[in-house]
Design a protein around this motif. Sequence first.
Motif, mmCIF file in Angstrom:
data_model
loop_
_atom_site.group_PDB
_atom_site.id
_atom_site.type_symbol
_atom_site.label_atom_id
_atom_site.label_comp_id
_atom_site.label_asym_id
_atom_site.label_seq_id
_atom_site.Cartn_x
_atom_site.Cartn_y
_atom_site.Cartn_z
ATOM 1 N N GLN A 97 0.844 -1.185 0.000
ATOM 2 C CA GLN A 97 0.000 0.000 0.000
ATOM 3 C C GLN A 97 0.883 1.240 0.000
ATOM 4 N N ARG A 98 0.773 2.022 -1.070
ATOM 5 C CA ARG A 98 1.505 3.290 -1.119
ATOM 6 C C ARG A 98 0.809 4.288 -0.212
ATOM 7 N N CYS A 99 1.549 4.880 0.707
ATOM 8 C CA CYS A 99 0.966 5.832 1.657
ATOM 9 C C CYS A 99 0.251 6.951 0.897
ATOM 10 N N LYS A 100 -1.043 7.093 1.148
ATOM 11 C CA LYS A 100 -1.821 8.098 0.423
ATOM 12 C C LYS A 100 -1.390 9.520 0.768
ATOM 13 N N VAL A 101 -0.906 9.732 1.979
ATOM 14 C CA VAL A 101 -0.483 11.079 2.404
ATOM 15 C C VAL A 101 0.783 11.490 1.649
ATOM 16 N N HIS A 102 1.778 10.587 1.599
ATOM 17 C CA HIS A 102 2.983 10.883 0.829
ATOM 18 C C HIS A 102 2.643 11.064 -0.651
ATOM 19 N N PHE A 103 1.734 10.234 -1.153
ATOM 20 C CA PHE A 103 1.327 10.305 -2.555
ATOM 21 C C PHE A 103 0.699 11.655 -2.876
ATOM 22 N N MET A 104 -0.174 12.112 -1.998
ATOM 23 C CA MET A 104 -0.801 13.414 -2.204
ATOM 24 C C MET A 104 0.234 14.535 -2.201
ATOM 25 N N ARG A 105 1.208 14.459 -1.326
ATOM 26 C CA ARG A 105 2.261 15.472 -1.280
ATOM 27 C C ARG A 105 3.041 15.492 -2.594
ATOM 28 N N ASN A 106 3.333 14.282 -3.127
ATOM 29 C CA ASN A 106 4.047 14.199 -4.408
ATOM 30 C C ASN A 106 3.270 14.876 -5.519
ATOM 31 N N ILE A 107 1.951 14.680 -5.527
ATOM 32 C CA ILE A 107 1.097 15.270 -6.564
ATOM 33 C C ILE A 107 0.997 16.784 -6.380
ATOM 34 N N TYR A 138 -8.343 18.286 -15.013
ATOM 35 C CA TYR A 138 -7.089 19.027 -14.833
ATOM 36 C C TYR A 138 -5.915 18.542 -15.691
ATOM 37 N N GLU A 139 -6.099 17.567 -16.577
ATOM 38 C CA GLU A 139 -4.958 17.013 -17.304
ATOM 39 C C GLU A 139 -4.254 18.039 -18.185
ATOM 40 N N LYS A 140 -4.966 19.031 -18.662
ATOM 41 C CA LYS A 140 -4.335 20.050 -19.498
ATOM 42 C C LYS A 140 -3.693 21.154 -18.660
ATOM 43 N N ARG A 141 -4.298 21.486 -17.518
ATOM 44 C CA ARG A 141 -3.753 22.552 -16.664
ATOM 45 C C ARG A 141 -2.531 22.084 -15.877
ATOM 46 N N PHE A 142 -2.613 20.870 -15.337
ATOM 47 C CA PHE A 142 -1.528 20.371 -14.478
ATOM 48 C C PHE A 142 -1.085 18.984 -14.954
ATOM 49 N N PRO A 143 -0.487 18.884 -16.126
ATOM 50 C CA PRO A 143 -0.143 17.581 -16.697
ATOM 51 C C PRO A 143 0.818 16.751 -15.843
ATOM 52 N N ALA A 184 1.244 16.781 -12.505
ATOM 53 C CA ALA A 184 0.530 16.262 -11.332
ATOM 54 C C ALA A 184 -0.378 15.109 -11.726
ATOM 55 N N ILE A 185 -1.084 15.260 -12.845
ATOM 56 C CA ILE A 185 -2.006 14.218 -13.298
ATOM 57 C C ILE A 185 -1.250 12.967 -13.707
ATOM 58 N N GLN A 186 -0.079 13.129 -14.297
ATOM 59 C CA GLN A 186 0.730 11.977 -14.687
ATOM 60 C C GLN A 186 1.144 11.166 -13.464
ATOM 61 N N ILE A 187 1.550 11.867 -12.387
ATOM 62 C CA ILE A 187 1.927 11.188 -11.144
ATOM 63 C C ILE A 187 0.724 10.455 -10.561
ATOM 64 N N LEU A 188 -0.456 11.090 -10.604
ATOM 65 C CA LEU A 188 -1.674 10.468 -10.093
ATOM 66 C C LEU A 188 -1.987 9.185 -10.847
ATOM 67 N N GLU A 189 -1.936 9.236 -12.147
ATOM 68 C CA GLU A 189 -2.269 8.053 -12.953
ATOM 69 C C GLU A 189 -1.270 6.926 -12.737
ATOM 70 N N ASN A 190 0.003 7.274 -12.615
ATOM 71 C CA ASN A 190 1.030 6.244 -12.455
ATOM 72 C C ASN A 190 0.959 5.532 -11.107
ATOM 73 N N GLY A 191 0.560 6.252 -10.064
ATOM 74 C CA GLY A 191 0.591 5.647 -8.726
ATOM 75 C C GLY A 191 -0.749 5.320 -8.111
ATOM 76 N N LEU A 192 -1.831 5.562 -8.869
ATOM 77 C CA LEU A 192 -3.167 5.401 -8.284
ATOM 78 C C LEU A 192 -3.425 3.993 -7.762
ATOM 79 N N GLU A 193 -3.148 2.976 -8.569
ATOM 80 C CA GLU A 193 -3.471 1.604 -8.175
ATOM 81 C C GLU A 193 -2.775 1.209 -6.876
#
Length: 396
Positions: free
Chosen positions: A250-260, A299-304, A306-315
């Motif tokens: 389980q990737r820590c959601k708090v650290h993940f949010m900070r990364n995004i 937000y994919e066009k405004r913050f590409p 951040a969105i890329q990090i979200l998609e890569n680590g979501l699962e």
Amino acid sequence: MAQKEYTANFEKVLLHCVAQPDPMLSMLEWLCEELMEAEISQKVGASKHEQEKERSTHRSGYRPRRFDTRMGTMYLMVPKVRNGGYIPFFVSERKRSEAALVQVIQEAFVQGVSTRKMNKLAKSLGIDNLSHSQVSAMAKGLDEQVQEFRSRRLDDSTYPVLWVDALYEKIRYDGRIISMAVLLVCGVDETGKRHILAIEPMLEESKQSYTQLFENLKERGLKTPSLVVSDAHKGLVTAISESFPGTAWQRCKVHFMRNILAHIPHKDKESFAAQLKQIWMAPTVEEAHQRAEQLVHKYEKRFPEAIQILENGLEDSLQFFCFSKLDARKISSTNMLERLNREIRRRTNVVGIFPSKDSYIRLVTTYLMEYEEEWSVSRSYISQLAIQQTLQTNAA
């Protein structure tokens, strides 16, 4: 008649204590044993060897515990009970000077303070006559306790969930002051109680250092966990997969949010964070995916980036949904370790720069031993029923 018999028995105790090298310490030890026996009988609801239907629990052997007093050090055999845990009242409620004595010795010994200065510190707490031999004896005792705690066997319990994190402390090493990684592992056992399983200093966070950490735990008897919660450090993630095949991560959601959020402009952070947080508050994994997709489209066009990090680590951040019986708030992040780390830093700030890694481990481990003891008599961190159901599901 009963009074005469009691007086005779007490005289035997006195004569036995007088014959000991330190009669007063021997008498205090006997008194502590009697107090524990009375307290544990009340807690259990029955005296030793007494058959009582109304009893609340049962005795379960003894555990040794070092107890430092101004009379000296003694080793008590503390009774154990099957349910609820037990700490003698005179240990948890001892006077400030008694509790501070060990802490003064720990912190002064860690900082390499002279015996003269240690005496000055101790006298400020009302403690007199600290000799160099007493300081050395207590320091040796601390090292023995620390080593025993850090190397204890883990065969007797199963730890289905582990939390892993690292904090950095300034430590003098090889003549230089460096920021050293200190790896911390906590777990919950089959009853849902928390335990500190490892405190290890490492020169760096790497796959090798984490693999060594996990191999040491396995050598001490750690069974393969069902879930490991941590941040996404590449070396750590690789070490988890190689050391514990079949274990979910389980990737820590708090650290993940900070990364995004690091890729979101300051003026948009609050609004974006509020929407981002809703992903992990979803009632089901399907709903979480839907909320993530909506955020991506928005937000994919405004913050590409951040969105890329979200998609890569979501699962990896949604693995907690696979453990539906467990409290999602506690297994979706390393917040439990973050709180513990803050408390460690609060205490280590009094030292600043540690003269060696051993001095740091000595001080921090003794504090963590206290936390573990408190956890042993507190409520389960995760429901025992939920843990048992999870173990049964994984075994099926």
